[in-house]
Design an enzyme around this catalytic site. Structure first.
Site, PDB file in Angstrom:
ATOM      1  N   ASP A   1       0.843  -1.191   0.000  1.00  0.00           N
ATOM      2  CA  ASP A   1       0.000   0.000   0.000  1.00  0.00           C
ATOM      3  C   ASP A   1       0.880   1.244   0.000  1.00  0.00           C
ATOM      4  OD1 ASP A   1      -2.710  -0.473  -0.027  1.00  0.00           O
ATOM      5  OD2 ASP A   1      -3.063   0.223   2.012  1.00  0.00           O
TER       6      ASP A   1
ATOM      7  N   HIS B   1       9.671  -9.056   5.631  1.00  0.00           N
ATOM      8  CA  HIS B   1       9.420  -7.639   5.373  1.00  0.00           C
ATOM      9  C   HIS B   1      10.359  -6.780   6.221  1.00  0.00           C
ATOM     10  CE1 HIS B   1       7.148  -3.848   5.084  1.00  0.00           C
ATOM     11  NE2 HIS B   1       6.603  -4.371   3.992  1.00  0.00           N
TER      12      HIS B   1
ATOM     13  N   PHE C   1       7.866   2.248  -0.820  1.00  0.00           N
ATOM     14  CA  PHE C   1       8.788   2.475   0.298  1.00  0.00           C
ATOM     15  C   PHE C   1       9.397   3.882   0.321  1.00  0.00           C
ATOM     16  CE2 PHE C   1       8.881  -2.208  -0.161  1.00  0.00           C
ATOM     17  CZ  PHE C   1       8.529  -2.563   1.126  1.00  0.00           C
TER      18      PHE C   1
ATOM     19  N   TYR D   1       2.046   4.832   1.527  1.00  0.00           N
ATOM     20  CA  TYR D   1       1.946   5.431   2.863  1.00  0.00           C
ATOM     21  C   TYR D   1       0.672   6.275   2.926  1.00  0.00           C
ATOM     22  CZ  TYR D   1       6.969   4.318   3.248  1.00  0.00           C
ATOM     23  OH  TYR D   1       8.188   3.697   3.275  1.00  0.00           O
TER      24      TYR D   1
END
Length: 220
Positions: free
Chosen positions: A65, A187, A78, A67
């Site tokens: 997703d 992750h 990211f 931010y």
């Protein structure tokens, strides 16, 4: 349907733009932008594509997703805009880069510098309502981005796919591992980074693979 996306991607994905699934997705997204605060800004939804044409893709880093906080998302997984504090996952990515290839912690979390070298920073969902993680999931974005991954797998050779976390790793079924390198790790979130993201050395491994194929390595 006219979609404002980089030309090589437009040509490769044009068949999707006329499908009802995509038209319904566009209608949903337009309504969300009109009625709510949504990230990233509309003109930055396809930033990953616009900074990394299909023929330039060397590495794919898959997020889930965007931010959902103010000023963070700008269309690259990211990544955050210059001057924005590093989110925890991005901080851990930079820690691993420093440990792996010796590149010191950067002053900016803007990964455009990676995208311009051929690192395709793709989120599975390209938009999100402010402060509501996952709010635009299951609206059609995932089907679209799955087709993007398949397109890279089919049309390119010797791409490195960095799949961090179980969600990203499920996408490995879309990738032809006979002609691409798939690297998996937990992750980089603080919840899981110590279970094997740290020490995975994905950045040096990606460059070793690229150089073995006669390609320029990424300056991480």
């Amino acid at each position: 349907m006219q979609v404002n996306i980089e030309a090589s991607w437009h040509d490769a994905l044009e068949h999707l733009f006329e499908q009802d699934l995509f038209k319904n997705l566009v209608a949903f997204v337009k309504d969300e932008y009109a009625s709510s605060k949504v990230y990233p800004p509309g003109k930055e939804i396809f930033n990953a594509f616009n900074h990394c044409p299909l023929e330039n893709v060397k590495v794919v880093i898959l997020g889930q997703d965007p931010y959902h906080g103010p000023g963070q998302a700008h269309g690259l997984s990211f990544s955050v805009k210059p001057g924005v504090p590093f989110p925890p996952s991005l901080m851990n990515i930079f820690k691993e880069v420093e440990s792996d290839v010796g590149k010191p912690m950067p002053s900016s979390g803007d990964l455009t510098r990676w995208a311009d070298q051929g690192v395709f920073l793709l989120n599975a969902t390209l938009t999100v309502r402010a402060h509501q993680a996952g709010s635009h999931q299951k609206k059609g974005w995932e089907e679209f981005t799955d087709e993007v991954i398949k397109t890279i797998s089919e049309r390119r050779e010797h791409v490195v796919f960095l799949l961090w976390g179980s969600y990203a790793q499920k996408k490995s079924i879309l990738i032809d591992t006979r002609k691409h390198l798939v690297l998996k790790a937990p992750h980089p979130s603080p919840l899981s980074s110590y279970r094997g993201f740290f020490g995975s050395k994905h950045f040096s491994k990606a460059n070793e693979y690229l150089m073995a194929q006669g390609m320029e390595p990424i300056v991480w």
